[in-house]
Design a protein around this motif. Sequence first.
Motif, PDB file in Angstrom:
ATOM      1  N   THR A  18       0.833  -1.198   0.000  1.00 27.42           N
ATOM      2  CA  THR A  18       0.000   0.000   0.000  1.00 27.42           C
ATOM      3  C   THR A  18       0.875   1.259   0.000  1.00 27.42           C
ATOM      4  O   THR A  18       0.641   2.199  -0.778  1.00 27.42           O
ATOM      5  CB  THR A  18      -0.926  -0.018   1.240  1.00 27.42           C
ATOM      6  OG1 THR A  18      -1.728  -1.203   1.175  1.00 27.42           O
ATOM      7  CG2 THR A  18      -1.818   1.198   1.305  1.00 27.42           C
ATOM      8  N   ASP A  34      -5.911   0.331  -4.344  1.00 25.32           N
ATOM      9  CA  ASP A  34      -5.530  -0.715  -3.401  1.00 25.32           C
ATOM     10  C   ASP A  34      -6.726  -1.661  -3.384  1.00 25.32           C
ATOM     11  O   ASP A  34      -7.852  -1.235  -3.091  1.00 25.32           O
ATOM     12  CB  ASP A  34      -5.310  -0.070  -2.027  1.00 25.32           C
ATOM     13  CG  ASP A  34      -4.776  -1.067  -1.021  1.00 25.32           C
ATOM     14  OD1 ASP A  34      -5.388  -2.149  -0.887  1.00 25.32           O
ATOM     15  OD2 ASP A  34      -3.763  -0.769  -0.376  1.00 25.32           O
ATOM     16  N   ASP A  36      -7.790  -3.798  -1.434  1.00 24.38           N
ATOM     17  CA  ASP A  36      -8.523  -3.821  -0.154  1.00 24.38           C
ATOM     18  C   ASP A  36      -9.483  -2.630  -0.030  1.00 24.38           C
ATOM     19  O   ASP A  36     -10.612  -2.776   0.437  1.00 24.38           O
ATOM     20  CB  ASP A  36      -7.546  -3.789   1.024  1.00 24.38           C
ATOM     21  CG  ASP A  36      -6.806  -5.102   1.211  1.00 24.38           C
ATOM     22  OD1 ASP A  36      -7.295  -6.137   0.726  1.00 24.38           O
ATOM     23  OD2 ASP A  36      -5.737  -5.089   1.845  1.00 24.38           O
TER      24      ASP A  36
END
Length: 182
Positions: A18, A34, A36
């Motif tokens: 990240t 990202d 996520d």
Amino acid sequence: MKNAPNIILVGPMGAGKTTIGRLLSQTLEREFFDSDRVIEEKAGADIPWIFDKEGEDGFRRRETQVLQTMLDDKEQLVVLATGGGIVMREENRDLLKSELMVVYLYASVEQQLHRTSKSNHRPLLKKGNPKEILTNLFKIRDPLYREVASLIVETDARHPRAVANKVLDAIKIQIENSESPV
Ligand SMILES: Nc1ncnc2c1ncn2[C@@H]1O[C@H](COP(=O)(O)OP(=O)(O)O)[C@@H](O)[C@H]1O
Ligand SMILES: O=C(O)C1=C[C@@H](OP(=O)(O)O)[C@@H](O)[C@H](O)C1
Ligand SMILES: [Mg+2]
């Protein structure tokens, strides 16, 4: 480096995917994703909630969908930081292997442990002893990261900016090689 391909970062929790992804996107003036965060935005819930309600399987289904959608979009070149478990599904590995620049950010288990201890948003590390969990995951996943990677960058004793610079150097070389006449 406008002609740089998609840049996809893989590696264990705490490798710096990240962090490095964000730095690369700033230098390349390219949008950063990202996986996520994309999963969380689409779900309207955070990762601990998804693991709690849908289990790891539910999270992995969402992760595959996000990866497919991002890599299907041929219009937009991106910097994509993935989650540490992206390599667990064969279909994800196949998708990654078809990309030109998949970077494995390597970190020792000691560093993974140190860097992940700063936050508590990783549900897998709450299931027991984090060192044992990271060690076991690393045994399974390290060969899978190597299977999909076109480049491996060591991160243990490197500042994030130095890690990003290593990636940028490798991209430059790859572009030069692909453009040189045969
Ligand atoms: N090369 C590095 N050296 C020192 N600390 C780092 C490095 N890369 C990342 N970190 C730190 O480690 C933590 C986890 O980084 P993060 O980017 O979230 O990793 P990942 O996305 O791979 O799980 C963050 O606090 C970040 O600032
Ligand atoms: O290793 C894993 O299975 C996971 C890593 C996490 O991402 P980071 O690698 O960015 O921490 C996140 O996707 C989720 O908690 C599961
Ligand atoms: Mg991350």
